[in-house]
Design a protein around this motif. Structure first.
Motif, mmCIF file in Angstrom:
data_model
loop_
_atom_site.group_PDB
_atom_site.id
_atom_site.type_symbol
_atom_site.label_atom_id
_atom_site.label_comp_id
_atom_site.label_asym_id
_atom_site.label_seq_id
_atom_site.Cartn_x
_atom_site.Cartn_y
_atom_site.Cartn_z
ATOM 1 N N ASP A 1 18.997 11.609 81.848
ATOM 2 C CA ASP A 1 18.266 12.782 81.360
ATOM 3 C C ASP A 1 19.040 14.086 81.509
ATOM 4 N N LYS A 2 19.791 14.179 82.605
ATOM 5 C CA LYS A 2 20.568 15.397 82.855
ATOM 6 C C LYS A 2 21.884 15.026 83.517
ATOM 7 N N CYS A 3 22.859 15.912 83.343
ATOM 8 C CA CYS A 3 24.182 15.703 83.910
ATOM 9 C C CYS A 3 24.590 16.956 84.675
ATOM 10 N N GLY A 4 25.360 16.750 85.717
ATOM 11 C CA GLY A 4 25.930 17.866 86.456
ATOM 12 C C GLY A 4 27.375 18.039 86.041
ATOM 13 N N LEU A 5 27.768 19.274 85.798
ATOM 14 C CA LEU A 5 29.137 19.573 85.382
ATOM 15 C C LEU A 5 29.702 20.696 86.225
ATOM 16 N N ALA A 6 30.993 20.597 86.516
ATOM 17 C CA ALA A 6 31.681 21.648 87.256
ATOM 18 C C ALA A 6 33.067 21.825 86.657
ATOM 19 N N LEU A 7 33.473 23.058 86.478
ATOM 20 C CA LEU A 7 34.781 23.422 85.945
ATOM 21 C C LEU A 7 35.588 23.993 87.096
ATOM 22 N N ALA A 8 36.807 23.461 87.328
ATOM 23 C CA ALA A 8 37.541 23.885 88.518
ATOM 24 C C ALA A 8 39.054 23.812 88.344
ATOM 25 N N THR A 9 39.729 24.588 89.179
ATOM 26 C CA THR A 9 41.161 24.426 89.423
ATOM 27 C C THR A 9 41.261 23.497 90.630
ATOM 28 N N LEU B 1 29.454 20.612 76.077
ATOM 29 C CA LEU B 1 29.978 21.543 77.077
ATOM 30 C C LEU B 1 31.362 21.101 77.553
ATOM 31 N N VAL B 2 31.549 19.816 77.791
ATOM 32 C CA VAL B 2 32.872 19.315 78.198
ATOM 33 C C VAL B 2 33.897 19.606 77.102
ATOM 34 N N GLN B 3 33.535 19.369 75.859
ATOM 35 C CA GLN B 3 34.449 19.658 74.750
ATOM 36 C C GLN B 3 34.761 21.144 74.658
ATOM 37 N N HIS B 4 33.765 21.989 74.859
ATOM 38 C CA HIS B 4 33.986 23.441 74.840
ATOM 39 C C HIS B 4 34.971 23.844 75.934
ATOM 40 N N TRP B 5 34.749 23.353 77.150
ATOM 41 C CA TRP B 5 35.670 23.665 78.247
ATOM 42 C C TRP B 5 37.067 23.126 77.953
ATOM 43 N N GLN B 6 37.151 21.967 77.338
ATOM 44 C CA GLN B 6 38.460 21.394 77.030
ATOM 45 C C GLN B 6 39.194 22.261 76.008
ATOM 46 N N ARG B 7 38.500 22.706 74.966
ATOM 47 C CA ARG B 7 39.125 23.570 73.955
ATOM 48 C C ARG B 7 39.506 24.919 74.547
ATOM 49 N N THR B 8 38.652 25.464 75.406
ATOM 50 C CA THR B 8 38.875 26.803 75.957
ATOM 51 C C THR B 8 39.969 26.820 77.022
ATOM 52 N N TYR B 9 39.981 25.823 77.887
ATOM 53 C CA TYR B 9 40.875 25.847 79.047
ATOM 54 C C TYR B 9 41.954 24.774 79.027
ATOM 55 N N GLY B 10 41.911 23.850 78.092
ATOM 56 C CA GLY B 10 42.911 22.786 78.074
ATOM 57 C C GLY B 10 42.756 21.828 79.250
ATOM 58 N N ILE B 11 41.538 21.426 79.499
ATOM 59 C CA ILE B 11 41.237 20.527 80.618
ATOM 60 C C ILE B 11 42.169 19.319 80.578
#
Length: 150
Positions: free
Chosen positions: A23-31, A49-59
């Motif tokens: 139903d829900k997922c937890g996400l964290a963006l980090a160095t 959201l994962v795709q957005h972070w990947q495009r924005t930051y090059g995860i």
């Protein structure tokens, strides 16, 4: 760009912590040392959201738990992220219990909550994002700090 400007540049986030759920997922963006963002999202919004972070930051890596719905999410992420993004699973056993304590480390209690023993306190919101942080910390081998925007 001058060398002093290069030295002052902050590292950009390279990791996404991912606590998969139905139903829900937890996400964290980090160095490797700092948490830049974290949130709990409906499962149908997690991939976007994962795709957005990947495009924005090059995860470079997604670190995800290996329990609930993990195989479904592993296949989904592999199908929708660039091939050079590594997806690593870590043991997520007891991560919710660890995340409860970690929540209070990241967000110390205030007011009356300070007087309640930590083992009896419950976070005031879902902590799937804190579980994602715990998964990142397990992968990195150390605790991460919250990024300060002062």
């Amino acid at each position: 760009m001058s060398q002093s400007q290069l030295l002052r540049q902050e590292p950009t986030p390279t990791y996404v912590g991912f606590d998969p759920g139905r139903d829900k997922c937890g996400l964290a963006l980090a160095t490797p040392t700092e948490i830049w963002a974290h949130e709990v999202v409906a499962s149908d919004r997690a991939l976007a959201l994962v795709q957005h972070w990947q495009r924005t930051y090059g995860i470079r890596q997604v670190i995800m738990g290996n329990q609930t719905t993990s195989q479904h999410w592993l296949q989904t992420l592999q199908a929708h992220l660039p091939a050079d993004v590594g997806i690593h699973q870590v043991d997520e056993r007891n991560s919710t219990l660890v995340a409860r304590d970690r929540y209070w480390q990241l967000f110390p209690p205030r007011g009356v909550q300070k007087f309640i023993p930590q083992g009896l306190r419950l976070p005031p919101r879902p902590i799937d994002d804190i579980v994602a942080i715990v998964l990142l910390e397990r992968h990195c081998g150390h605790q991460l700090c919250l990024k300060s925007y002062n």
